[in-house]
Design a protein around this motif. Structure first.
Motif, PDB file in Angstrom:
ATOM      1  N   GLU A  80       0.917  -1.190  -0.023  1.00  0.00           N
ATOM      2  CA  GLU A  80       0.066  -0.017  -0.065  1.00  0.00           C
ATOM      3  C   GLU A  80       1.058   1.515   0.099  1.00  0.00           C
ATOM      4  O   GLU A  80       0.636   1.988  -0.620  1.00  0.00           O
ATOM      5  CB  GLU A  80      -0.931  -0.014   1.203  1.00  0.00           C
ATOM      6  N   GLU A 154      -3.575  -2.475  -3.437  1.00  0.00           N
ATOM      7  CA  GLU A 154      -4.164  -1.118  -3.822  1.00  0.00           C
ATOM      8  C   GLU A 154      -3.257  -0.434  -4.916  1.00  0.00           C
ATOM      9  O   GLU A 154      -3.107   0.751  -4.467  1.00  0.00           O
ATOM     10  CB  GLU A 154      -4.553  -0.358  -2.498  1.00  0.00           C
ATOM     11  N   ASN A 157      -4.045   3.409  -5.680  1.00  0.00           N
ATOM     12  CA  ASN A 157      -4.113   4.332  -4.710  1.00  0.00           C
ATOM     13  C   ASN A 157      -3.425   5.573  -4.894  1.00  0.00           C
ATOM     14  O   ASN A 157      -1.964   5.256  -5.360  1.00  0.00           O
ATOM     15  CB  ASN A 157      -3.421   3.895  -3.255  1.00  0.00           C
ATOM     16  N   SER A 186      -8.253  -4.341  -3.854  1.00  0.00           N
ATOM     17  CA  SER A 186      -8.728  -2.889  -4.008  1.00  0.00           C
ATOM     18  C   SER A 186      -9.922  -2.656  -3.138  1.00  0.00           C
ATOM     19  O   SER A 186     -10.764  -3.658  -2.686  1.00  0.00           O
ATOM     20  CB  SER A 186      -9.292  -2.818  -5.478  1.00  0.00           C
TER      21      SER A 186
END
Ligand SMILES: Nc1ncnc2c1ncn2[C@@H]1O[C@H](COP(=O)(O)OP(=O)(O)O)[C@@H](O)[C@H]1O
Ligand SMILES: [Mg+2]
Length: 314
Positions: A80, A154, A157, A186
């Motif tokens: 992340e 993710e 992001n 996600s």
């Protein structure tokens, strides 16, 4: 990838509860769930950064914890919050990571920077990069070891809509042209919807559903929202109609129905006949979002990641 009955608690927080799923070679699998579902925890276990309390996670047949080194040969990953040396350029960061894998291949690094659209900024210091640029650099880094599997946490992001679009095209290209297996998490439905062959829906550390999107979406038939004067009575009546499925709607005073086109007419007739007032009957195209809410009870996040409260349609 094979995850079996994986559990993990942080103190009293049960982040993962007997999570099981697999990713087949060549597949693009979406790991979908709202914030706090346990996606990053799962990925950290896959990366060997965290030890599960129970269950196993294997990649390429190797245990991600006890046989971490061999497992990690199969895949490249991004987390992340990609970690880079801010005082080094993007290119130098890649060189640094490449050094850990073996001899540095300058050509490969240049090609990867180009692939993720970072050629122009490759020699700027990473501390000057936007979140989106860091994400793209992280993807290049994940590809350095020529993995067969990409694990991305993710990945969109911090990307703007253009960036998200670009990433989607890139991931699809990697999957179809290079046969890469891709596993990415996600909290945004719209992302997995366009990219994945299959999804695993995680909520509060539990797998709530998994399967091909088309199956989850029940592509046959349509989804309708019907605003009625009496929800309970309406549900009873609609459920008695052959070929129709009904649940209470996410909006007060509405029911959500899955049915074929011609049955919708029949439903309307049945409701009115039984004395249930029908204020409106609308066909909605958001089958997957409905299912997501149904599975998790959490409204779908907008592209700006703010939860959307249920408001009556205009
Ligand atoms: N290091 C940690 N210490 C304590 N709680 C944690 C830690 N990491 C994650 N959690 C908790 O575990 C749950 C799952 O978190 P996470 O895996 O980050 O979810 P997601 O990535 O799906 O948003 C959350 O309730 C989170 O607060
Ligand atoms: Mg996360």
């Amino acid at each position: 990838m094979e995850v079996e009955r994986l559990s993990k608690s942080f103190g009293r927080v049960r982040a993962l509860s007997e999570v099981s799923f697999g990713v087949d070679e060549g597949e693009v699998l979406g790991f979908l769930g709202p914030n706090g579902a346990g996606k990053t925890t799962t990925i950290r276990i896959l990366l060997g950064l965290l030890h599960g309390d129970g269950g196993t996670a294997k990649i390429g047949g190797h245990d991600c914890w006890t046989d971490h080194v061999r497992a990690s040969r199969f895949f490249g990953a991004t987390l992340e919050q990609p970690g880079f040396y801010g005082f080094l350029s993007g290119r130098d960061n890649l060189r640094q990571f490449a050094r850990m894998l073996g001899p540095v291949d300058e050509k490969q690094i240049t090609a990867l920077l180009d692939l993720v659209g970072m050629t122009e900024r490759a020699d700027d210091k990473v501390k000057r990069y936007s979140m989106g640029m860091r994400q793209r650099l992280a993807l290049a880094q994940a590809l350095l070891g020529k993995p067969r599997l990409l694990v991305l946490d993710e990945p969109t992001n911090g990307l703007d809509p253009n960036g998200i679009h670009g990433l989607r095209i890139l991931l699809r290209k990697l999957a179809t042209e290079q046969g890469l297996t891709i596993f990415f998490s996600s909290h945004l439905l719209s992302e997995v919807e366009e990219l994945c062959d299959r999804v695993v829906v995680l909520h509060r550390g539990e797998v709530k559903a998994s399967g091909p999107l088309s199956e989850l979406m029940n592509v046959k038939g349509y989804r309708y929202r019907i605003d009625v004067s009496d929800v309970d009575k309406a549900l009873e009546i609609v459920r008695a109609v052959d070929g129709a499925r009904a649940e209470p709607g996410t909006i007060k005073g509405s029911i959500s129905v899955t049915a074929d086109d011609d049955i919708a007419r029949q439903i309307n007739y049945a409701l009115v006949n039984a004395g249930v007032g029908v204020d409106q009957l609308v066909r909605t195209e958001k089958g997957l979002e409905d299912i997501y809410i149904q599975l998790t009870g959490v409204p779908v996040a907008s592209p700006l990641s703010t939860p959307v409260p249920s408001v009556p349609a205009q």
